[in-house]
Design an enzyme around this catalytic site. Sequence first.
Site, PDB file in Angstrom:
ATOM      1  N   LYS A  69      50.020  21.409 -45.471  1.00 25.85           N
ATOM      2  CA  LYS A  69      49.713  20.853 -44.368  1.00 25.85           C
ATOM      3  C   LYS A  69      50.190  19.328 -44.422  1.00 25.85           C
ATOM      4  CE  LYS A  69      46.637  18.527 -42.112  1.00 25.85           C
ATOM      5  NZ  LYS A  69      47.092  17.440 -41.608  1.00 25.85           N
TER       6      LYS A  69
ATOM      7  N   GLU B  51      42.785  14.330 -55.023  1.00 26.13           N
ATOM      8  CA  GLU B  51      43.362  12.859 -55.660  1.00 26.13           C
ATOM      9  C   GLU B  51      42.781  11.981 -54.428  1.00 26.13           C
ATOM     10  OE1 GLU B  51      44.955   9.829 -55.616  1.00 26.13           O
ATOM     11  OE2 GLU B  51      47.082  10.608 -55.602  1.00 26.13           O
TER      12      GLU B  51
ATOM     13  N   CYS C 260      47.311   4.634 -52.985  1.00 28.68           N
ATOM     14  CA  CYS C 260      45.875   4.991 -53.473  1.00 28.68           C
ATOM     15  C   CYS C 260      45.724   4.055 -54.767  1.00 28.68           C
ATOM     16  CB  CYS C 260      45.911   6.345 -53.918  1.00 28.68           C
ATOM     17  SG  CYS C 260      46.905   7.292 -54.553  1.00 28.68           S
TER      18      CYS C 260
ATOM     19  N   GLU D 298      38.538   0.179 -50.096  1.00 30.16           N
ATOM     20  CA  GLU D 298      39.992   0.322 -50.078  1.00 30.16           C
ATOM     21  C   GLU D 298      40.817  -0.119 -48.526  1.00 30.16           C
ATOM     22  OE1 GLU D 298      41.207   4.609 -50.477  1.00 30.16           O
ATOM     23  OE2 GLU D 298      42.574   3.909 -51.645  1.00 30.16           O
TER      24      GLU D 298
END
Lengths: 303, 311, 503
Positions: free
Chosen positions: C207, C281, C315, C412
């Site tokens: 997906k 991840e 990331c 983040e």
Amino acid sequence: MNRLPITKTPKIYVGGAFIRSESARVFPIRDAAGNFLANIPQCSRKDLRNAVEAAAKAGPGWAKRTAYNRGQILYRLAEMLEARAGEMSGAILMGNGAATPSSPSGPRRRRRGSLGASQEVAAAVDRLIYYAGWADKYEQVLGNVNPVAAPYFNFTVTEPMGVVGVLAPEDSPLLALVSLLAPVIVSGNTVVALASGSQPYPAIVFGEMLATSDLPGGVVNLLTGFRQELLPTFATHAHVRAIVAVANPAERKALALGAAESVKRTRLLKTEEPFDWAAEAAQGLYAIRDTLESKTTWHPIGA
Amino acid sequence: MNAGQSASFRRLFDEIGPVDSVGIEERVAKYATRSIKKGAKLWGLYRAVSMLDLTTLEGKDTPGKIASLCQKALRPLDDPNVPSVAAVCVYPAMVRHAKKHVGGTAVKVASVAMAFPSGQTPLKTRLAEVKAAVAAGADEIDMVINRGAFLAGEFAEVRDEIAAVVEECGSAALKVILEVSELETYDNIRAASFLAMETIRAGDFIKTSTGKTSLNATLGNNQVMIEAIRDFYLDTGIAIGMKPAGGIRTAKQALQFLIAVKETLGDEWLTNKRYRFGASSLLNDLLRQIEKEKSGAYQAPYYFSDAAESY
Amino acid sequence: MPTLSSASSKTSARRGRTAPELVFGDLWPFDPAPETADPKLKARYDLFIDGKFVAPKSGKYFDSINPANERKLARIALAGPSDVDAACRAARRAFEKVWGPMPGRERAKYLFRIARLLQDRAREFAVAETLDGGKPIKESRDFDVPMTAAHFFYHAGWADKLEYVAPGRQVAPLGVVAQVIPWNFPLLMLAWKIAPALAMGNCVVLKPAETTSITCLKLAEIFQDAGLPPGVVNFVTGAGETGAALMSHPIPAKIAFTGSTAVGKTILRALAGTDKRMTMELGGKAANIVFDDAPLDQAVEGIVNGIFFNQGHVCCAGSRLLVHEPVTEAVLARLKHRIRQLKVGDPLDKNTDIGAINSREQLKKIRTLVASGVREGATLYQPDGILPAKGFYFRPTLFSEVTMSHRIAREEIFGPVLSILTFRTVDEAIEKANNTAFGLSAGVWTDKGSRILKMSTELKAGVVWANTYNKFDPASPFGGYKESGFGREGGRQGLLDYVILKP
């Protein structure tokens, strides 16, 4: 008149010291006939917390030891165990009957598998020798230099994860514990282990051997007590970076749920699937890998 | 190397800091991805023409060849929008011939000197050569540093030689050639840039190459040198010029060098007072691309005078 | 000797004149340089199940917009549970009947062919990637698309060499794997997931992120052209519910997820007690550490690559810059010069360095965190320049005087925002770098070799870039420590996450 012998007080091994549970609780172990043998510490969540602190403190120093030195210490541990094989066999036989929440009234007569106590000790010694030998080799098999398509030197090495929680199964109280511990510490991890609930005594004696094996205090911390009480803390303690456990379905789910909160790594073996701890297949490189991280470093090649 | 030399060698490199060669090359690769179109392209092409030191440095140069070069330098194309080049660059013996043609115009006469390209004659001889070139009318002197002394760590000697040339130049501008291919590393190029800059005057230049070795101006060594110029300027306020020379043959390359200048030194270096190209065949490619931009049609090389290609 | 000292302006002031400045003005502005290749988009994209494009059973579609101008690009099928089920079943059939039994050397050739066909249509895919996600064409053209092809090439070569994956052990594929990928590198993340899975003999249901489904479905066209057997790869598009349906479906033996740590934890909780294998991840808050002896201009370039690459939607972005105190001013001054050269704007312009933020939501999140940085007293610097009126854009942003307790040093941001902290000693740098629950990547800049190796050893991160940053390669394993996830992608290590070790 017969002399009354002095019995050893079983203590947990934490941070290189033999201590009682901070909760001051114990549970009795009895021999096969149901006679009282000793009181085993019934560790609390706080004991577990303290053990994790000890393991975390010992971690960096242990990981920084040379691979050669870690191997030497595991060899030394094997020597200690071999030299005191008789004592350990006795401990295995003697401890075969603790009161646990699952059998609160006491003695259980079942001996695991077909392995006798002295065979279990011998197998545990061999297992330590096996992993001691890996200390300065696993990196050569698991690491890489990677040929990237740019002017960089790129290599992948493994590193220990940190504090690893080990939940030993009920059976094979020495061999299973050693088989779970050794691949974890050989790479520089430190361990907080919970011994078999029904047969905790061999772990108590093993702690005494660890103490005389040159293994720095805190690298292996051995707790005794009840799994139901401690498992949730093993699962959720964020500083515990991985869990290696033999567990039933409900326990595995609880461990995985707790592990999710801090993205903890898990290596979960199933109690419901028979496992021959003495077999060759019960050891291997990939058990070491399960508590290793891979780190990849890049550096330009220039002048 | 004696103790003093060794100390000064280490001090210089420590003070100016290292250069990572892979990093520099990745930085300059980004200039090559800039896409310069339309008006911006035409501006860049005109500007590059105006920055040219149109060069001939051949044993077979004659007054006739120099005359032809000067003609081209003054009026590269029959188009009033196309500027004259910055200078003609010739051997000392040709200076007076060049001066005859471009004297009194905006086009300067630059002369290589100091036993170009090797520099391997006695200093006295080399300085006499500079003196002669200046006397013959050279507006600019392109000298090459003593690479042997530099590589041996004899920085004082390198500096003293440059200082002696500055002395001989008088009002002529000086361009100090580092001969980057012989310095080999970016660290050395950066160090030699500083050695030169602290001896020369505002308005003087540092220059990559003689054009007589295998490796000449690249975006990489240009970048190291313009970063040195930037750092020197921000520290002292003294603006030094830059001249990449040799190996720049296409308009596309020239635009990439100019983008490097734009993004590293800014607008004030986008002028021939502070930036030059040492080249010969580059000019015709610039002209060819200018015509293409204006007409929309790709041009044949032989449309342009003095083209090397006749096919 | 002139030095490049941090104190240059002070020195000048001492000499009694104003500090020299460089002028980055408008003497030579770039004209627009739009990439004009046709992305060949369809108005409507269906699901890709069992080798065919099929409408979702619900008949529902959602819009995919171009974040650069907020215009609609295409309608994308919304996969429901029954579509997910059909995809999983198709994958299982393909695994049992075709892909599992197929010799590795044949699988290898399919992967090879996919890579070649993608190379053929590279520019078309790059434009589509830029339109759909907002990243600069320069990056999709020079990085995303070629790196995607490179991953298929690399893994093609592994497909017939499984006996070398795990020395001492025989390996076997897992079966069907479910994969969910984020919107920051739609094609590349897809390649990171699919290529090793297929090479090891697994079949896939994947997906893509709901804002970036188009290139995934364009790649399905390539799978058809390559003759990839039906069901080997299936794409189900949609948002969180589609992902949840896929993760909880009983068929997949493994879940591979790339995305935020928060969602990763949700998945881990949801799958607790199952036997599904997982790789995660997740997020990062990487430290990029610059020592005083570093090659400063290259470090600055690395800092820029580290935080402004892909608008900071990375990331492993080097979002925390740790600078050695003696060079703090020197680094900051260079950094300011450098980011003034970055062109923010139309992602399709070949000169654009920073394109559009992927979505309105992400832009809002970035703004919120930047506002918190200002509120908490950090010093903000943004270069001037006009941003396009329509679309989602954010200027490259530097925050100096940040401490470890600022929100912008801990959370983040996933945007072009750099938090700058300082340190005095090696130990302090290590401490600050590791003072986070994340552990995906780190950077270190120094000229001293032994210090690099020391730092590389001490930094708790899965990837350490020394004197470089944000470099990727199919041969180089990527993945995190701690709450940045587990498992690796790329290299030999990455393959182990797509096999079982035979007893």
